[in-house]
Design a protein around this motif. Structure first.
Motif, short mmCIF file in Angstrom:
data_model
loop_
_atom_site.label_atom_id
_atom_site.label_comp_id
_atom_site.label_asym_id
_atom_site.label_seq_id
_atom_site.Cartn_x
_atom_site.Cartn_y
_atom_site.Cartn_z
N LEU A 52 0.83 -1.21 0.00
CA LEU A 52 0.00 0.00 0.00
C LEU A 52 0.86 1.26 0.00
O LEU A 52 0.44 2.31 -0.48
N LEU A 53 2.09 1.16 0.52
CA LEU A 53 3.00 2.30 0.51
C LEU A 53 3.31 2.75 -0.92
O LEU A 53 3.52 3.94 -1.18
N LEU A 54 3.34 1.78 -1.84
CA LEU A 54 3.67 2.10 -3.23
C LEU A 54 2.57 2.89 -3.92
O LEU A 54 2.80 3.49 -4.98
N ALA A 55 1.37 2.89 -3.35
CA ALA A 55 0.25 3.62 -3.94
C ALA A 55 0.31 5.11 -3.61
O ALA A 55 -0.47 5.89 -4.17
N LEU A 56 1.21 5.49 -2.72
CA LEU A 56 1.36 6.91 -2.38
C LEU A 56 2.10 7.64 -3.49
O LEU A 56 2.84 7.02 -4.27
N ALA B 256 2.52 -5.50 -5.07
CA ALA B 256 3.26 -4.55 -5.91
C ALA B 256 2.74 -4.55 -7.34
O ALA B 256 2.63 -3.50 -7.98
N LEU B 257 2.38 -5.74 -7.84
CA LEU B 257 1.82 -5.83 -9.19
C LEU B 257 0.47 -5.12 -9.27
O LEU B 257 0.17 -4.43 -10.26
N ALA B 258 -0.33 -5.25 -8.22
CA ALA B 258 -1.63 -4.58 -8.21
C ALA B 258 -1.45 -3.06 -8.26
O ALA B 258 -2.17 -2.37 -9.01
N VAL B 259 -0.52 -2.54 -7.49
CA VAL B 259 -0.29 -1.08 -7.52
C VAL B 259 0.22 -0.66 -8.90
O VAL B 259 -0.20 0.38 -9.43
N ARG C 142 -4.36 -0.79 -9.35
CA ARG C 142 -5.44 -1.50 -8.66
C ARG C 142 -5.07 -1.70 -7.18
O ARG C 142 -5.21 -2.80 -6.64
N TRP C 143 -4.63 -0.63 -6.54
CA TRP C 143 -4.19 -0.75 -5.16
C TRP C 143 -5.28 -1.27 -4.21
O TRP C 143 -4.95 -1.89 -3.19
#
Length: 385
Positions: free
Chosen positions: A193-197, A270-273, A277-278
C-alpha cells in the motif's frame, strides 16, 4: 442522505444500523462458545510485563508459540484489571465494535476515492451493506469465537491505513501499517500500500513504517538472539491445506513456507499497484496467506473478507459485491458443508487463484467523469513531433 438519527455529532446511516443488528445476531451466536484463544493474549501480556517468569524481552525466545506482536499484548493489557471472564466478554465486544467501525471507514474511504466522479451515494451504501453482510460473519469468527486480538488489530490498523491513503495522509499510512505489523507479523503483506502513495511522499511514509517496526521488534532480537527461533516455529500441515495440492505432504510447516507467503503477498501487491489496482492489495496478501498456509482455521478468512470488502467498495462500482459473497460461500461454506478435506483445500486454492487473477487482470472501466477528463486531455494534448 439515508440518515436515521445521530450519535453525538455523527449521523447514523440506515445501512450501518442494519449492519450493527447483523453483528449483534452473530455476536450472540458465537459468544456461547467464544474466546477460544484469548488465553494466549492473557498469558502473553502477563509475560510482557514480567507478571510471570520467563517474560519481558525474553518473551519470544522462551515462548516461540506466541506468534503475536507486542502491540497486541499491550492492548490485551487493557482488559487485565477485570476478572478473567468479564475481561473476555469486554474484549469480544471491543473487537466486534472495531469490525463495525471498519465498515464505516471503508465506506468513507470509498466515498472519498470517488468524489468528483458522479458517485451515487445511495448505491455505495447499498454496496457496503451487501458486502458488509458477508464480512460480519467472518469478523465475528476472528473477534468473538477465536478472540484473536492480534489478527483483529492487524486488520483494523490496515483499514485505517487504507482510509489515510485515500485522504493523502502519507505519514499516517506508514504509522498504521507499522502498527499492523507490530500486532501480527503476517501483516507485512499489506506493505505494498506504501507504493500507492505519490512518489514524493513514499519514502517518508516507508521510513515511518520501518522505524516503528524496528522500535517494536528489535529490543527482543538484540537482547535475546534466541528470539530468532520464533520465526522457525511450526504448526501441523493439515489435510485440508492447499499446500497438499502443491505436493507438500510434510507433517509440519516447511522451512520455506513463511518466507514464500510474505514474498508472494508482497509481489502480488506490488503488481496490483503497478496496474493501478491498489484496492486489491489486502485481498492479494490474504490470498497468499491462505493458499500457502499449512493450517486452515476459519478465522483466517477474516483477512480475505476484509480484502473483498475493500475491493467491492473501492476497487469496482458494481452494485452487487459478488466477490465478497463468493469468498464467504467458498471459504466458510466449504469448511461447514464439504466433508472431504482434500476438496476443501482445492476450493481454497481455486478461490485464491481465481480472485487474484480477477482483481489483477479483469478489464476495469474508469468512472464516467474520469473517462471524460481523459478524453479531453487527449484532445488538447499536442501531437508528438
Amino acid at each position: 442522505m439515508g440518515r436515521i438519527g445521530r450519535i453525538g455529532r455523527y449521523p447514523v446511516r440506515w445501512h450501518n444500523a442494519l449492519l450493527a443488528l447483523w453483528t449483534a445476531v452473530w455476536f450472540f451466536v458465537a459468544e456461547r462458545h467464544g474466546a477460544v484463544s484469548w488465553h494466549y493474549l492473557r498469558t502473553g501480556q502477563q509475560l510482557l510485563f514480567n507478571q510471570i517468569p520467563g517474560g519481558g524481552l525474553a518473551l519470544y525466545a522462551n515462548h516461540p508459540e506466541l506468534q503475536i506482536g507486542p502491540v497486541s499484548f499491550l492492548v490485551a493489557g487493557l482488559f487485565a484489571p477485570f476478572p478473567a471472564e468479564l475481561g473476555e466478554k469486554l474484549a469480544d465486544a471491543f473487537m466486534s465494535g472495531l469490525g463495525l467501525y471498519m465498515l464505516v471507514l471503508v465506506g468513507r474511504a470509498a466515498a472519498d476515492h470517488y468524489r468528483g466522479t458522479g458517485l451515487n451515494h445511495k448505491r455505495l451504501q447499498q454496496r457496503v451493506l451487501i458486502a458488509g453482510a458477508a464480512f460480519i460473519p467472518m469478523w465475528v469468527e476472528v473477534a468473538v469465537r477465536f478472540a484473536h486480538l492480534d489478527d483483529v488489530l492487524a486488520l483494523f490498523f490496515t483499514t485505517l491505513a487504507v482510509r489515510a491513503l485515500v485522504r493523502g495522509k502519507a505519514t499516517a499510512v506508514g504509522i498504521f501499517l507499522a502498527l499492523a505489523v507490530d500486532s501480527k507479523p503476517w501483516a507485512v503483506g499489506f506493505l505494498p500500500l506504501l507504493l500507492a502513495l505519490p512518489r514524493t511522499a513514499r519514502l517518508r511514509s516507508a521510513a515511518w513504517a520501518m522505524g516503528l517496526v524496528a522500535v517494536a521488534w528489535l529490543p527482543f532480537y538484540l537482547t535475546h538472539l534466541d528470539t530468532l527461533a520464533a520465526a522457525r516455529f511450526t504448526i501441523p500441515n493439515q489435510p485440508a491445506s492447499s499446500l497438499r495440492w502443491f505436493g507438500v505432504h510434510d507433517a509440519a510447516t516447511p522451512w520455506w513456507d513463511r518466507p514464500a507467503q510474505m514474498a508472494l503477498g508482497l509481489a502480488l501487491g506490488a503488481l496490483a499497484v503497478r496496474r493501478h489496482r491498489w484496492p486489491a492489495v489486502v485481498l492479494l496478501a490474504a490470498d497468499a496467506r491462505i493458499v500457502l498456509d499449512p493450517s486452515v482455521y476459519t478465522y483466517y478468512n477474516a483477512s480475505v473478507l476484509l480484502g473483498t470488502l475493500i475491493w467491492d467498495s473501492i476497487g469496482q462500482r458494481r452494485l452487487v459485491p459478488w466477490v465478497s459473497w463468493l469468498a464467504l460461500i467458498s471459504l466458510y461454506g466449504s469448511a461447514l458443508l464439504v466433508p472431504s478435506a482434500s476438496t476443501q483445500g482445492f476450493i481454497r486454492l481455486a478461490f485464491a487463484v481465481g480472485s487474484a487473477a480477477y482483481v489483477l487482470f479483469w478489464p476495469q472501466r474508469p468512472p464516467r467523469n474520469r473517462r471524460r477528463r481523459r478524453a479531453q486531455d487527449d484532445r488538447v494534448s499536442p501531437l508528438p513531433a
